[in-house]
Design an enzyme around this catalytic site. Structure first.
Site, short mmCIF file in Angstrom:
data_model
loop_
_atom_site.label_atom_id
_atom_site.label_comp_id
_atom_site.label_asym_id
_atom_site.label_seq_id
_atom_site.Cartn_x
_atom_site.Cartn_y
_atom_site.Cartn_z
N THR A 28 -14.94 -24.24 6.07
CA THR A 28 -15.69 -24.13 4.82
C THR A 28 -15.49 -25.40 4.00
O THR A 28 -14.36 -25.80 3.73
CB THR A 28 -15.23 -22.90 4.02
OG1 THR A 28 -15.59 -21.73 4.75
CG2 THR A 28 -15.87 -22.86 2.64
N GLN A 102 -21.25 -20.14 12.88
CA GLN A 102 -20.41 -18.97 12.60
C GLN A 102 -21.12 -18.05 11.61
O GLN A 102 -21.46 -18.46 10.49
CB GLN A 102 -19.05 -19.38 12.05
CG GLN A 102 -18.08 -18.21 12.00
CD GLN A 102 -16.75 -18.56 11.37
OE1 GLN A 102 -16.71 -18.96 10.21
NE2 GLN A 102 -15.67 -18.42 12.12
N HIS A 181 -17.82 -14.07 12.81
CA HIS A 181 -16.60 -14.22 12.00
C HIS A 181 -15.99 -12.84 11.76
O HIS A 181 -16.49 -12.05 10.97
CB HIS A 181 -16.97 -14.87 10.67
CG HIS A 181 -15.79 -15.47 9.93
ND1 HIS A 181 -14.48 -15.16 10.22
CD2 HIS A 181 -15.74 -16.36 8.90
CE1 HIS A 181 -13.68 -15.84 9.40
NE2 HIS A 181 -14.42 -16.58 8.60
N ASN A 184 -9.78 -13.73 8.92
CA ASN A 184 -9.47 -14.28 7.59
C ASN A 184 -9.76 -13.35 6.42
O ASN A 184 -10.01 -13.80 5.30
CB ASN A 184 -10.20 -15.61 7.38
CG ASN A 184 -9.78 -16.67 8.38
OD1 ASN A 184 -8.87 -16.46 9.17
ND2 ASN A 184 -10.45 -17.81 8.35
N TYR A 186 -12.32 -11.22 5.91
CA TYR A 186 -13.71 -10.96 5.52
C TYR A 186 -14.19 -9.64 6.13
O TYR A 186 -13.42 -8.89 6.71
CB TYR A 186 -14.57 -12.17 5.87
CG TYR A 186 -14.09 -13.41 5.14
CD1 TYR A 186 -14.09 -13.45 3.74
CD2 TYR A 186 -13.56 -14.50 5.82
CE1 TYR A 186 -13.60 -14.54 3.05
CE2 TYR A 186 -13.07 -15.61 5.13
CZ TYR A 186 -13.09 -15.62 3.74
OH TYR A 186 -12.59 -16.70 3.05
N ARG A 233 -14.37 -14.83 16.36
CA ARG A 233 -13.10 -15.35 15.83
C ARG A 233 -12.32 -14.21 15.20
O ARG A 233 -12.87 -13.41 14.45
CB ARG A 233 -13.35 -16.43 14.79
CG ARG A 233 -12.07 -17.11 14.27
CD ARG A 233 -12.37 -18.17 13.23
NE ARG A 233 -11.74 -19.44 13.56
CZ ARG A 233 -11.03 -20.18 12.69
NH1 ARG A 233 -10.85 -19.77 11.46
NH2 ARG A 233 -10.50 -21.32 13.07
N ASN A 241 -6.10 -13.34 2.07
CA ASN A 241 -6.94 -12.31 1.43
C ASN A 241 -6.32 -10.92 1.52
O ASN A 241 -7.01 -9.90 1.61
CB ASN A 241 -8.36 -12.32 2.01
CG ASN A 241 -9.17 -13.50 1.52
OD1 ASN A 241 -9.01 -13.93 0.39
ND2 ASN A 241 -10.03 -14.04 2.39
N GLY A 324 -8.90 -27.95 12.96
CA GLY A 324 -9.58 -27.88 11.68
C GLY A 324 -9.37 -29.11 10.84
O GLY A 324 -10.16 -30.06 10.88
N ARG A 325 -8.29 -29.13 10.07
CA ARG A 325 -8.06 -30.23 9.14
C ARG A 325 -8.00 -31.61 9.81
O ARG A 325 -8.50 -32.59 9.23
CB ARG A 325 -6.79 -29.95 8.33
CG ARG A 325 -6.98 -28.82 7.32
CD ARG A 325 -5.67 -28.38 6.68
NE ARG A 325 -4.78 -27.78 7.66
CZ ARG A 325 -3.50 -27.47 7.45
NH1 ARG A 325 -2.96 -27.74 6.28
NH2 ARG A 325 -2.78 -26.90 8.39
#
Length: 369
Positions: A28, A102, A181, A184, A186, A233, A241, A324-325
């Site tokens: 994101t 995604q 997705h 995480n 959601y 995923r 969260n 990712g990062r």
């Protein structure tokens, strides 16, 4: 590293042959157009720069207005959004890359100011996630999410339809496939896990009932894309969260078994998250349960260095590794891994929102040389 480097061996993912096993994880970045949540030219350039990945999994993208949880995240439910994403897929394909989208519904991680007509965000159960926050505008800063309302049983088919339509729109936008997705904290993750799903109807209570909606969504997406172009995923021990499950080994081992029966191409597992994890290090018991029940491709994710990724692929602990990062700061990450070149450091202050700074202006190896 030479051509025998395990990360640069080709891999057949579904019916696609990937040129390497280095996957760009969904990230994101909150840089869609402020009006309409539409991908723009800057998003196309960002993904084009990273087309050297074996596969790009594009950022979480809401399948409906109800599925939105943060300002400036892209959607895949309007014609303008489809057109915007088509710019992205065209740019990636011209650069020789492959890209999945995604599909995302945030569930309770939202705010009335982000919802159609100021409605209350939805969830499997009316349980407020403690400490969970979002941002609703460029000026708001982070704000607490409110207590959600529980979806009525007769609303569930509309959730499935939102994912199905998102999958159809992703195909029209030119993607090579989709990732669902279910991680995480959601919506689909909220249905999966025992602490966030306290329902007493057919979509909660027993483990099989908690798995029902995620599996119905998977089947709906497979109806559009087929098994070979569909992945998912999960984050079995992630605490982001306010998420937890009483028995993640049983929950995710059983989920993996059902996914294997459906036959989707891959499962991406967030093994260790910088956003919070309930276990220290990698949850090997959960990983083993997923691996033993899911026979297709396993993508490992979470704090991997290139050397750790090589080791885990060699040992059969994963088939591919997603980053990712490191991909945020290194648009040419595979080239850097191949040549053992130093990595750019990321600037976390530019992760979310803003312009090209911290987005498309990180130097590639050629430019540095």
């Amino acid at each position: 590293m030479d051509n025998q480097d395990v990360l640069f061996r080709s891999f057949t993912l579904g019916d696609m042959t990937l040129r390497n096993r280095i996957i760009m994880a969904p990230l994101t970045r909150s840089r869609a157009a402020q009006t309409g949540d539409i991908p723009t030219d800057i998003n196309a350039e960002y993904y084009r720069q990273r087309a050297g990945a074996g596969l790009i999994i594009a950022e979480a993208t809401q399948v409906s207005p109800q599925g939105k949880g943060y300002a400036f995240t892209p959607g895949i439910h309007s014609e303008n959004q489809v057109a915007g994403w088509h710019k992205v897929t065209t740019a990636v394909h011209k650069a020789g890359g492959r890209i999945h989208l995604q599909l995302w519904h945030v569930g309770r991680i939202s705010h009335p100011e982000l919802q159609p007509n100021g409605e209350t965000p939805v969830a499997p159960s009316a349980i407020k996630p403690q400490g969970a926050q979002t941002f609703i505008s460029a000026d708001s800063g982070m704000v607490d999410v409110p207590e959600p309302r529980a979806l009525a049983t007769d609303e569930i088919p509309s959730i499935i339809d939102q994912f199905r339509q998102g999958a159809e729109n992703a195909k029209r936008a030119g993607f090579d496939g989709v990732e669902i997705h279910a991680a995480n904290g959601y919506l689909l993750d909220q249905f999966l896990r025992s602490e966030s799903n306290q329902r007493t109807d057919a979509y909660g209570g027993s483990l099989e009932s908690r798995l029902r909606l995620p599996l119905e969504v998977v089947n709906a997406v497979v109806d559009v894309w087929g098994t070979e172009r569909t992945g998912i995923r999960v984050s079995p021990t992630g605490s982001f969260n306010d998420m937890r499950d009483t028995d993640p080994v049983e929950t995710y081992g059983t989920f993996a078994k059902h996914l294997n029966e459906i036959g989707i191409a891959y499962i991406e597992v967030v093994e260790d998250s910088f956003q919070g994890n309930l276990e220290k290090g990698r949850p090997q018991a959960v990983i083993d349960a997923i691996r033993s029940n899911f026979k297709r491709a396993y993508i490992g994710n979470g704090h991997y260095t290139d050397s750790e990724a090589r080791q885990r692929v060699e040992e059969g602990l994963c088939d591919l590794a997603s980053f990712g990062r490191p991909f945020i700061a290194n648009p040419d990450l595979p080239a850097r891994f191949r040549h053992n070149a130093p990595l750019n450091e990321w600037d976390s202050s530019t992760f979310y929102g803003g312009d090209e700074r911290g987005y498309t202006d990180y130097p590639a190896l050629n430019a540095e040389q």
